[in-house]
Design an enzyme around this catalytic site. Structure first.
Site, PDB file in Angstrom:
ATOM      1  N   GLU A 116       0.813  -1.231   0.000  1.00  0.00           N
ATOM      2  CA  GLU A 116       0.000   0.000   0.000  1.00  0.00           C
ATOM      3  C   GLU A 116       0.838   1.268   0.000  1.00  0.00           C
ATOM      4  O   GLU A 116       0.330   2.353  -0.256  1.00  0.00           O
ATOM      5  CB  GLU A 116      -0.937  -0.008   1.215  1.00  0.00           C
ATOM      6  CG  GLU A 116      -1.997  -1.093   1.175  1.00  0.00           C
ATOM      7  CD  GLU A 116      -2.974  -0.966   2.311  1.00  0.00           C
ATOM      8  OE1 GLU A 116      -2.600  -1.284   3.465  1.00  0.00           O
ATOM      9  OE2 GLU A 116      -4.101  -0.520   2.078  1.00  0.00           O
ATOM     10  N   TYR A 135     -17.446  25.362  -0.305  1.00  0.00           N
ATOM     11  CA  TYR A 135     -17.209  23.915  -0.337  1.00  0.00           C
ATOM     12  C   TYR A 135     -16.098  23.546  -1.325  1.00  0.00           C
ATOM     13  O   TYR A 135     -15.414  22.543  -1.135  1.00  0.00           O
ATOM     14  CB  TYR A 135     -18.497  23.147  -0.645  1.00  0.00           C
ATOM     15  CG  TYR A 135     -19.364  23.727  -1.728  1.00  0.00           C
ATOM     16  CD1 TYR A 135     -18.957  23.740  -3.058  1.00  0.00           C
ATOM     17  CD2 TYR A 135     -20.597  24.304  -1.436  1.00  0.00           C
ATOM     18  CE1 TYR A 135     -19.740  24.282  -4.048  1.00  0.00           C
ATOM     19  CE2 TYR A 135     -21.397  24.835  -2.416  1.00  0.00           C
ATOM     20  CZ  TYR A 135     -20.967  24.829  -3.730  1.00  0.00           C
ATOM     21  OH  TYR A 135     -21.771  25.372  -4.723  1.00  0.00           O
ATOM     22  N   GLU A 160      -8.249   6.445  10.143  1.00  0.00           N
ATOM     23  CA  GLU A 160      -8.507   7.273  11.332  1.00  0.00           C
ATOM     24  C   GLU A 160      -7.677   8.552  11.302  1.00  0.00           C
ATOM     25  O   GLU A 160      -8.154   9.622  11.682  1.00  0.00           O
ATOM     26  CB  GLU A 160      -8.189   6.483  12.606  1.00  0.00           C
ATOM     27  CG  GLU A 160      -9.159   5.390  12.963  1.00  0.00           C
ATOM     28  CD  GLU A 160      -8.841   4.063  12.320  1.00  0.00           C
ATOM     29  OE1 GLU A 160      -8.063   4.041  11.338  1.00  0.00           O
ATOM     30  OE2 GLU A 160      -9.388   3.053  12.773  1.00  0.00           O
ATOM     31  N   LYS A 178     -12.693   3.748   2.533  1.00  0.00           N
ATOM     32  CA  LYS A 178     -11.616   3.249   1.690  1.00  0.00           C
ATOM     33  C   LYS A 178     -12.195   2.162   0.801  1.00  0.00           C
ATOM     34  O   LYS A 178     -12.752   1.171   1.311  1.00  0.00           O
ATOM     35  CB  LYS A 178     -10.495   2.686   2.573  1.00  0.00           C
ATOM     36  CG  LYS A 178      -9.239   2.258   1.865  1.00  0.00           C
ATOM     37  CD  LYS A 178      -8.193   1.861   2.889  1.00  0.00           C
ATOM     38  CE  LYS A 178      -6.900   1.437   2.256  1.00  0.00           C
ATOM     39  NZ  LYS A 178      -5.903   1.017   3.292  1.00  0.00           N
TER      40      LYS A 178
HETATM   41  N1  LIG Z   1      -9.299   0.596  11.852  1.00  0.00           N
HETATM   42  C1  LIG Z   1      -8.504   0.340  10.784  1.00  0.00           C
HETATM   43  N2  LIG Z   1      -8.222  -0.929  10.436  1.00  0.00           N
HETATM   44  C2  LIG Z   1      -7.418  -1.176   9.369  1.00  0.00           C
HETATM   45  C3  LIG Z   1      -6.880  -0.134   8.600  1.00  0.00           C
HETATM   46  C4  LIG Z   1      -7.207   1.229   8.971  1.00  0.00           C
HETATM   47  O1  LIG Z   1      -6.773   2.203   8.335  1.00  0.00           O
HETATM   48  N3  LIG Z   1      -8.001   1.402  10.075  1.00  0.00           N
HETATM   49  N4  LIG Z   1      -6.087  -0.385   7.505  1.00  0.00           N
HETATM   50  C5  LIG Z   1      -5.817  -1.657   7.151  1.00  0.00           C
HETATM   51  C6  LIG Z   1      -5.063  -1.965   5.926  1.00  0.00           C
HETATM   52  O2  LIG Z   1      -4.384  -0.826   5.404  1.00  0.00           O
HETATM   53  C7  LIG Z   1      -6.045  -2.526   4.910  1.00  0.00           C
HETATM   54  O3  LIG Z   1      -6.891  -1.473   4.442  1.00  0.00           O
HETATM   55  C8  LIG Z   1      -5.300  -3.086   3.700  1.00  0.00           C
HETATM   56  O4  LIG Z   1      -6.202  -3.786   2.880  1.00  0.00           O
HETATM   57  C9  LIG Z   1      -6.307  -2.813   7.919  1.00  0.00           C
HETATM   58  N5  LIG Z   1      -7.140  -2.452   9.035  1.00  0.00           N
END
Ligand SMILES: Nc1nc2c(c(=O)[nH]1)N=C([C@H](O)[C@@H](O)CO)CN2
Length: 119
Positions: free
Chosen positions: A21, A53, A73, A98
């Site tokens: 990533e 905006y 987050e 996402k």
């Molecule tokens: N609470 C979260 N959990 C996860 C995150 C995140 O940003 N916040 N990110 C991941 C990994 O990047 C995932 O998106 C890869 O596929 C996993 N859990």
């Protein structure tokens, strides 16, 4: 209190905690609800009293894409802080989604509320 709304602001950026990533941009969708008294803008029809905006969208996108971020987050928290500080918004709800982050879901993400939020 009135709200200015931005729905599904698309930001393609480096986001994630996994090694791959760090190399590939992914898509985030942001929803913003910002507490703003629109009465003066509406009464005068004068843009200077409006919460723009377009300006908010550009500032948020620039901030997110400026550097790699790990967690959604972090995106949400930094977005709320930027909008409240730079645009003097009293309260904000931020949802960060996402796309295609994990199998079998349309999206994953978080929602936060900061400042003087009222229902
Ligand atoms: N609470 C979260 N959990 C996860 C995150 C995140 O940003 N916040 N990110 C991941 C990994 O990047 C995932 O998106 C890869 O596929 C996993 N859990």
């Amino acid at each position: 209190m009135d709200r200015v709304i931005i729905e599904s602001l698309r930001v393609d950026t480096i986001i994630g905690i996994l090694d791959w990533e760090k190399e590939v941009k992914q898509t985030l969708l942001l929803d913003l609800e910002m507490l703003w008294d629109q009465s003066k803008a509406a009464a005068t029809d004068d843009y200077q009293y409006a919460l723009c905006y377009a300006s908010v969208s550009q500032a948020v996108s620039d901030m997110i894409t400026a550097q790699p971020i790990g967690l959604v987050e972090t995106v949400a928290e930094r977005t709320a802080a930027l909008v409240m500080e730079q645009f003097k918004v009293l309260g904000i709800k931020v949802r960060v989604r996402k796309l295609a982050a994990i199998a079998n879901v349309n999206s994953v993400g978080v929602e936060i509320v900061r400042g003087q939020w009222s229902k």
